[in-house]
Design an enzyme around this catalytic site. Structure first.
Site, PDB file in Angstrom:
ATOM      1  CD  GLN A 138      -2.420  -5.732   2.935  1.00 12.40           C
ATOM      2  OE1 GLN A 138      -2.773  -4.589   2.683  1.00 12.40           O
ATOM      3  NE2 GLN A 138      -1.310  -6.245   2.457  1.00 12.40           N
ATOM      4  CG  ASP A 194      -4.601  -4.406  -4.945  1.00 16.29           C
ATOM      5  OD1 ASP A 194      -3.643  -3.611  -5.036  1.00 16.29           O
ATOM      6  OD2 ASP A 194      -4.779  -5.131  -3.958  1.00 16.29           O
ATOM      7  CE  LYS A 201      -1.445  -1.467   0.735  1.00 23.92           C
ATOM      8  NZ  LYS A 201      -2.002  -2.812   0.565  1.00 23.92           N
TER       9      LYS A 201
END
Length: 360
Positions: A164, A187, A120
């Site tokens: 995460q 997200d 990422k």
């Protein structure tokens, strides 16, 4: 009749050891018998390693010319999207001096999660987005994580926050995800974002990245959705459920196939569009597929392969060899949905920065 087990391929569930038994419904030229053993790969979720008795080399490189199904190339589309984001980031910086920023919080030392975070960061660098990273030890407290989230919530240079997953078992995942400001929930997991996604006449600030990537692939390949019959295999909060909601917003008629569904093959065979996200290698056979259907395969499953230097290779939920002879278009694994997930994360971060600064 062969037994089937659905799993959430996007959650951090613990693998169950099952007795080895021969599956009579092996994917042709790609026989796979499930051992369901945990293995850490380049995904933040737990993947299961499956054994194969006579595995052939991955067919995806040649299928575009050898079979009638069009290959939906997620890698190529993702690159196009990154190029578009790079241009927009540069335009925004030149016009108002603002650069989008993405913060990632990693708790623990899982190698797969660390790899994903590194990817990422690399993706952010490639499009000019600033990246901020916090790494905390496995034994960190929930309060410590919440403190960093609070700091990023208040930081005007951060436009997106990603925690995460999976988190260590002593932490309440729901509490932590809910602490992320909805305006920075790139997200798309915040309950308010999901709630808005489900309601007619409401728009979420962000859509979960993998389902968004699936729909973007359909759009970019000109696949009509309105009025079509679509089946989503899997009902996870991360992929299956939001994918079904997105298809519904596109005026498709939706069915969701899950672990309690009776006659899943019969239901799936009615679909013009199939999105599969269950984490079972080659579960969707050619007999499940309506001629001319379009298939988006979210599954990413490691199967043992003695010919591979790594000892395994990746396959999807759908038996590619069989499906590609029946479907009109299909995503390969790897190289289909996977690259789109990070591209959509970058897109959401850019959208967030534009919204905050009212930049058109």
């Amino acid at each position: 009749m062969a037994s089937m087990m659905f799993t959430d391929c996007s959650s951090s569930t613990t693998a169950r050891l099952l007795p080895f038994r021969h599956n009579p419904l092996l994917c042709r030229n790609n026989g796979v018998v499930s051992l369901r053993r945990l293995v850490n790969l380049s995904s933040p979720r737990s993947l299961r390693l499956h054994s194969s008795s006579s595995l052939s080399p991955s067919p995806t490189a040649s299928l575009a010319t050898e079979t009638p199904a069009k290959v939906i190339d997620g890698k190529s589309v993702a690159k196009q999207i990154r190029d578009e984001i790079n241009a927009e980031v540069a335009r925004m910086k030149d016009a108002i001096g603002i650069v989008p920023g993405l913060a990632v919080i990693l708790v623990g030392d899982r190698k797969d999660s660390a790899t994903y975070v590194r990817n990422k960061k690399k993706a952010c660098d490639s499009v000019g987005i600033n990246s901020f990273e916090v790494r905390l030890p496995e034994d960190s407290t929930e309060q410590e994580v919440l403190k960093f989230i609070s700091n990023f919530n208040d930081d005007s240079s951060v436009h997106g926050i990603l925690v995460q997953l999976p988190l260590p078992p002593h932490m309440n995942e729901q509490n932590i995800l809910n602490a992320v400001s909805i305006e920075k929930d790139v997200d798309g997991f915040h309950p308010l974002n999901i709630g808005r996604l489900a309601m007619r006449g409401r728009d979420p600030l962000f859509v979960p990245c993998t389902p968004k990537g699936c729909i973007e692939l359909l759009h970019r390949y000109g696949v009509p959705i309105k009025g079509k019959r679509a089946v989503v295999i899997g009902r996870s909060n991360i992929v299956g459920m939001p994918a079904a909601l997105l298809l519904q917003r596109e005026d498709a008629t939706i069915s969701i196939v899950h672990s309690r569904t009776k006659n899943p093959e019969e239901i799936t065979r009615q679909a013009d569009i199939i999105i599969s996200a269950v984490g079972q290698p080659n579960m969707v056979r050619g007999s499940w597929i309506k001629p001319g259907a379009v298939i988006i395969d979210v599954g990413i499953n490691p199967v043992e392969d003695e010919k591979s230097p790594r000892g395994y290779r990746l396959v999807g939920d759908v038996c590619y060899e069989e499906a590609s002879e029946i479907a009109s278009a299909i995503t390969p694994v790897p190289g289909g949905v996977g690259p789109m997930t990070i591209a959509m994360l970058l897109s959401n971060t850019l959208v967030s920065a534009k919204r905050v600064h009212n930049f058109q």
